[in-house]
Design a protein around this motif. Structure first.
Motif, PDB file in Angstrom:
ATOM      1  N   PRO A   1       0.805  -1.231   0.000  1.00  0.00           N
ATOM      2  CA  PRO A   1       0.000   0.000   0.000  1.00  0.00           C
ATOM      3  C   PRO A   1       0.830   1.270   0.000  1.00  0.00           C
ATOM      4  CG  PRO A   1      -0.026  -1.034   2.165  1.00  0.00           C
ATOM      5  CD  PRO A   1       0.643  -2.002   1.234  1.00  0.00           C
ATOM      6  N   ALA A   2       2.099   1.197   0.433  1.00  0.00           N
ATOM      7  CA  ALA A   2       2.928   2.402   0.516  1.00  0.00           C
ATOM      8  C   ALA A   2       3.905   2.540  -0.640  1.00  0.00           C
ATOM      9  CB  ALA A   2       3.706   2.414   1.835  1.00  0.00           C
ATOM     10  N   GLY A   3       3.927   1.592  -1.569  1.00  0.00           N
ATOM     11  CA  GLY A   3       4.852   1.721  -2.689  1.00  0.00           C
ATOM     12  C   GLY A   3       5.147   0.389  -3.354  1.00  0.00           C
ATOM     13  N   THR A   4       5.937   0.472  -4.424  1.00  0.00           N
ATOM     14  CA  THR A   4       6.338  -0.704  -5.201  1.00  0.00           C
ATOM     15  C   THR A   4       7.850  -0.789  -5.198  1.00  0.00           C
ATOM     16  OG1 THR A   4       4.410  -0.369  -6.628  1.00  0.00           O
ATOM     17  CG2 THR A   4       6.141  -1.830  -7.446  1.00  0.00           C
ATOM     18  N   ASP A   5       8.382  -1.887  -4.677  1.00  0.00           N
ATOM     19  CA  ASP A   5       9.824  -2.040  -4.540  1.00  0.00           C
ATOM     20  C   ASP A   5      10.352  -3.003  -5.596  1.00  0.00           C
ATOM     21  OD1 ASP A   5      12.342  -1.731  -2.685  1.00  0.00           O
ATOM     22  OD2 ASP A   5      12.166  -3.877  -3.085  1.00  0.00           O
ATOM     23  N   LEU A   6      11.326  -2.535  -6.364  1.00  0.00           N
ATOM     24  CA  LEU A   6      11.932  -3.339  -7.429  1.00  0.00           C
ATOM     25  C   LEU A   6      13.382  -3.619  -7.072  1.00  0.00           C
ATOM     26  CD1 LEU A   6      11.705  -4.510 -10.383  1.00  0.00           C
ATOM     27  CD2 LEU A   6      12.579  -2.275 -11.147  1.00  0.00           C
ATOM     28  N   ARG A   7      13.749  -4.890  -7.022  1.00  0.00           N
ATOM     29  CA  ARG A   7      15.130  -5.288  -6.769  1.00  0.00           C
ATOM     30  C   ARG A   7      15.643  -5.995  -8.019  1.00  0.00           C
ATOM     31  NH1 ARG A   7      18.813  -6.475  -2.533  1.00  0.00           N
ATOM     32  NH2 ARG A   7      20.027  -8.358  -2.861  1.00  0.00           N
ATOM     33  N   VAL A   8      16.689  -5.425  -8.618  1.00  0.00           N
ATOM     34  CA  VAL A   8      17.209  -5.904  -9.895  1.00  0.00           C
ATOM     35  C   VAL A   8      18.638  -6.387  -9.723  1.00  0.00           C
ATOM     36  CG1 VAL A   8      17.657  -5.280 -12.293  1.00  0.00           C
ATOM     37  CG2 VAL A   8      15.752  -4.237 -11.084  1.00  0.00           C
ATOM     38  N   LYS A   9      18.981  -7.468 -10.446  1.00  0.00           N
ATOM     39  CA  LYS A   9      20.341  -8.010 -10.408  1.00  0.00           C
ATOM     40  C   LYS A   9      20.926  -8.004 -11.818  1.00  0.00           C
ATOM     41  CE  LYS A   9      20.889 -12.457  -9.666  1.00  0.00           C
ATOM     42  NZ  LYS A   9      20.972 -13.743  -8.946  1.00  0.00           N
ATOM     43  N   VAL A  10      22.195  -7.560 -11.920  1.00  0.00           N
ATOM     44  CA  VAL A  10      22.914  -7.553 -13.204  1.00  0.00           C
ATOM     45  C   VAL A  10      24.231  -8.299 -13.005  1.00  0.00           C
ATOM     46  CG1 VAL A  10      23.946  -6.165 -15.027  1.00  0.00           C
ATOM     47  CG2 VAL A  10      21.907  -5.331 -13.835  1.00  0.00           C
ATOM     48  N   ILE A  11      24.470  -9.316 -13.838  1.00  0.00           N
ATOM     49  CA  ILE A  11      25.724 -10.072 -13.790  1.00  0.00           C
ATOM     50  C   ILE A  11      26.460  -9.847 -15.111  1.00  0.00           C
ATOM     51  CG2 ILE A  11      26.789 -12.345 -13.575  1.00  0.00           C
ATOM     52  CD1 ILE A  11      24.368 -13.261 -12.004  1.00  0.00           C
ATOM     53  N   SER A  12      27.708  -9.414 -15.024  1.00  0.00           N
ATOM     54  CA  SER A  12      28.503  -9.167 -16.231  1.00  0.00           C
ATOM     55  C   SER A  12      29.964  -9.492 -15.945  1.00  0.00           C
ATOM     56  CB  SER A  12      28.367  -7.710 -16.674  1.00  0.00           C
ATOM     57  OG  SER A  12      28.864  -6.829 -15.695  1.00  0.00           O
ATOM     58  N   ASP A  13      30.742  -9.635 -17.009  1.00  0.00           N
ATOM     59  CA  ASP A  13      32.175  -9.840 -16.834  1.00  0.00           C
ATOM     60  C   ASP A  13      32.799  -8.603 -16.183  1.00  0.00           C
ATOM     61  OD1 ASP A  13      32.143 -12.356 -17.982  1.00  0.00           O
ATOM     62  OD2 ASP A  13      32.444 -11.568 -20.016  1.00  0.00           O
ATOM     63  N   GLU A  14      33.803  -8.850 -15.383  1.00  0.00           N
ATOM     64  CA  GLU A  14      34.428  -7.758 -14.659  1.00  0.00           C
ATOM     65  C   GLU A  14      35.000  -6.699 -15.613  1.00  0.00           C
ATOM     66  OE1 GLU A  14      37.670  -7.258 -11.003  1.00  0.00           O
ATOM     67  OE2 GLU A  14      37.522  -9.125 -12.134  1.00  0.00           O
ATOM     68  N   ASP A  15      35.480  -7.122 -16.806  1.00  0.00           N
ATOM     69  CA  ASP A  15      36.082  -6.184 -17.753  1.00  0.00           C
ATOM     70  C   ASP A  15      35.098  -5.711 -18.824  1.00  0.00           C
ATOM     71  OD1 ASP A  15      35.810  -8.557 -19.043  1.00  0.00           O
ATOM     72  OD2 ASP A  15      37.891  -8.724 -19.734  1.00  0.00           O
ATOM     73  N   ASN A  16      33.798  -5.887 -18.594  1.00  0.00           N
ATOM     74  CA  ASN A  16      32.788  -5.426 -19.551  1.00  0.00           C
ATOM     75  C   ASN A  16      32.759  -3.897 -19.581  1.00  0.00           C
ATOM     76  OD1 ASN A  16      30.457  -4.743 -20.986  1.00  0.00           O
ATOM     77  ND2 ASN A  16      29.244  -6.415 -20.135  1.00  0.00           N
ATOM     78  N   ARG A  17      33.074  -3.329 -20.772  1.00  0.00           N
ATOM     79  CA  ARG A  17      33.090  -1.878 -20.916  1.00  0.00           C
ATOM     80  C   ARG A  17      31.839  -1.354 -21.615  1.00  0.00           C
ATOM     81  NH1 ARG A  17      36.203  -2.802 -17.684  1.00  0.00           N
ATOM     82  NH2 ARG A  17      38.450  -2.327 -17.575  1.00  0.00           N
ATOM     83  N   GLU A  18      30.977  -2.240 -22.042  1.00  0.00           N
ATOM     84  CA  GLU A  18      29.777  -1.823 -22.764  1.00  0.00           C
ATOM     85  C   GLU A  18      28.688  -1.292 -21.853  1.00  0.00           C
ATOM     86  OE1 GLU A  18      28.277  -4.264 -26.042  1.00  0.00           O
ATOM     87  OE2 GLU A  18      29.902  -5.674 -25.589  1.00  0.00           O
ATOM     88  N   LEU A  19      28.628  -1.841 -20.651  1.00  0.00           N
ATOM     89  CA  LEU A  19      27.481  -1.532 -19.800  1.00  0.00           C
ATOM     90  C   LEU A  19      27.933  -1.236 -18.371  1.00  0.00           C
ATOM     91  CD1 LEU A  19      24.335  -1.497 -19.521  1.00  0.00           C
ATOM     92  CD2 LEU A  19      24.518  -3.866 -18.746  1.00  0.00           C
ATOM     93  N   ASP A  20      27.482  -0.105 -17.848  1.00  0.00           N
ATOM     94  CA  ASP A  20      27.656   0.213 -16.437  1.00  0.00           C
ATOM     95  C   ASP A  20      26.350  -0.153 -15.733  1.00  0.00           C
ATOM     96  OD1 ASP A  20      27.970   1.217 -13.910  1.00  0.00           O
ATOM     97  OD2 ASP A  20      28.273   3.306 -14.520  1.00  0.00           O
ATOM     98  N   PRO A  21      26.332  -1.216 -14.924  1.00  0.00           N
ATOM     99  CA  PRO A  21      25.055  -1.655 -14.328  1.00  0.00           C
ATOM    100  C   PRO A  21      24.405  -0.600 -13.448  1.00  0.00           C
ATOM    101  CG  PRO A  21      26.925  -2.787 -13.314  1.00  0.00           C
ATOM    102  CD  PRO A  21      27.463  -2.066 -14.510  1.00  0.00           C
TER     103      PRO A  21
END
Length: 335
Positions: free
Chosen positions: A236-256
């Motif tokens: 009733p007080a809000g909507t909570d979204l918990r998201v997980k991103v897994i990527s290679d440590e040297d991934n330069r394409e995406l900043d999670p």
């Protein structure tokens, strides 16, 4: 006087104080009081004057809209969240889902009262009042312990002055870890503005039962990373979204941590994001990044929502289609 109450001073200046009658009352009181010690006599004078003054204030409050407004805005135990701007908290307060704390601690001339809290398993909100004769600034970030163990969290502060010396505030605590359904909470403030001190509160917390938890199993591949919704909590007080991103440590394409998410319901409404926090760990060459994002509540009757990821680092002005990384995103059925 505070700009919050521009009419207050003028209203008080217009109050007619019967000075001659007041002097007679005090003189009568002195003559009737046969006290030997001067200190005690002075105390009696103060009390008499205070009683008359308080009566004048109450009498004027009944006829003065400006002063009545100040009196009506002072927080009442059990109704703290009922008139705040946050619609979700307002509903939680009106439905009696908050917990009354009503603990007061005073140090260095500053009085803090922890009035009420709301906890639904994802959102933890504290309602407090701060009182002082002189302006000292706002609260500094506290230390929070759950069952004796310090936790990490994000926080946001908001509020307003209800009288020149009384501030009604709200602390939104964004959790970075799951907490028990019931626990003992300690919250410690060691500074108010630049004023050091010790204001410590301890009280039990119980999770509100009116929360729906959904754990989707879908995984989306985006720019060399695997994106999933760890949990969606609807209350009733809000909507909570918990998201997980897994990527290679040297991934330069995406900043999670540059990712944000639209939540759009099946009626075309896009939920406003209220707060958020994130943290991450590197495990066996993989970056595991987590984000906790709080949105406004879903309206009644919603059967399905979409969670659409977009890159906030590309957004310089307004949201636009170029920032959306996957238009379909996650489709989640609401039980």
């Amino acid at each position: 006087m505070s700009s919050q109450f521009p009419d207050l001073k003028s209203e008080m200046d217009q109050i007619s104080v019967p000075v001659e009658k007041l002097d007679n009352i005090i003189a009568e009181t002195v003559s009737r009081t046969k006290m030997k010690r001067t200190k005690k006599r002075i105390v009696m004078y103060s009390i008499s004057a205070a009683v008359v003054g308080f009566g004048l204030f109450l009498g004027s409050a009944m006829v003065s809209p400006a002063i009545a407004k100040v009196a009506s805005n002072i927080p009442v135990v059990g109704t703290f969240f009922n008139d705040v701007g946050d619609e979700g908290l307002k509903i939680a307060g009106q439905k009696g889902l908050t917990q009354v704390v009503d603990q007061t601690v005073k140090d260095n001339g500053v009085t803090l009262t922890m009035n009420e809290i709301f906890y639904d398993g994802s959102r933890l909100t504290l309602g407090y009042t701060q009182e002082s004769l002189l302006p000292v600034g706002g609260l500094e970030r506290p230390t929070i312990l759950v069952d004796g163990k310090e936790i990490n969290f994000g926080s946001g502060f908001s509020g307003e002055f209800v009288t020149p010396g009384t501030y009604k505030g709200i602390i939104n605590v964004t959790l970075t870890e799951e907490l028990p359904e019931e626990f003992e909470m300690n919250i410690v403030f060691d500074a108010v503005g630049l004023l050091p001190g010790n204001w410590e509160f301890a009280f039990p917390v119980k999770q509100s039962s009116e929360v729906t938890v959904i754990k989707p199993k879908d995984v989306i591949d985006i720019q060399g990373a695997q994106l999933s919704v760890d949990s969606l909590k609807i209350g009733p007080a809000g909507t909570d979204l918990r998201v997980k991103v897994i990527s290679d440590e040297d991934n330069r394409e995406l900043d999670p941590f540059a990712l944000n998410y639209y939540i759009v319901d099946d009626q075309g409404n896009r939920l406003e994001m209220l707060s958020g926090s994130g943290h991450g760990d590197t495990i066996e060459g993989k970056m595991h990044a987590y984000q906790n994002l709080l949105y406004e509540r879903l309206v009644a009757g919603v059967k399905k929502i979409k969670v659409i990821p977009y890159d906030s680092s590309l957004n310089q002005k307004d949201f636009n289609e170029e920032t959306i990384l996957q238009e379909n995103g996650f489709e989640i059925e609401i039980p």
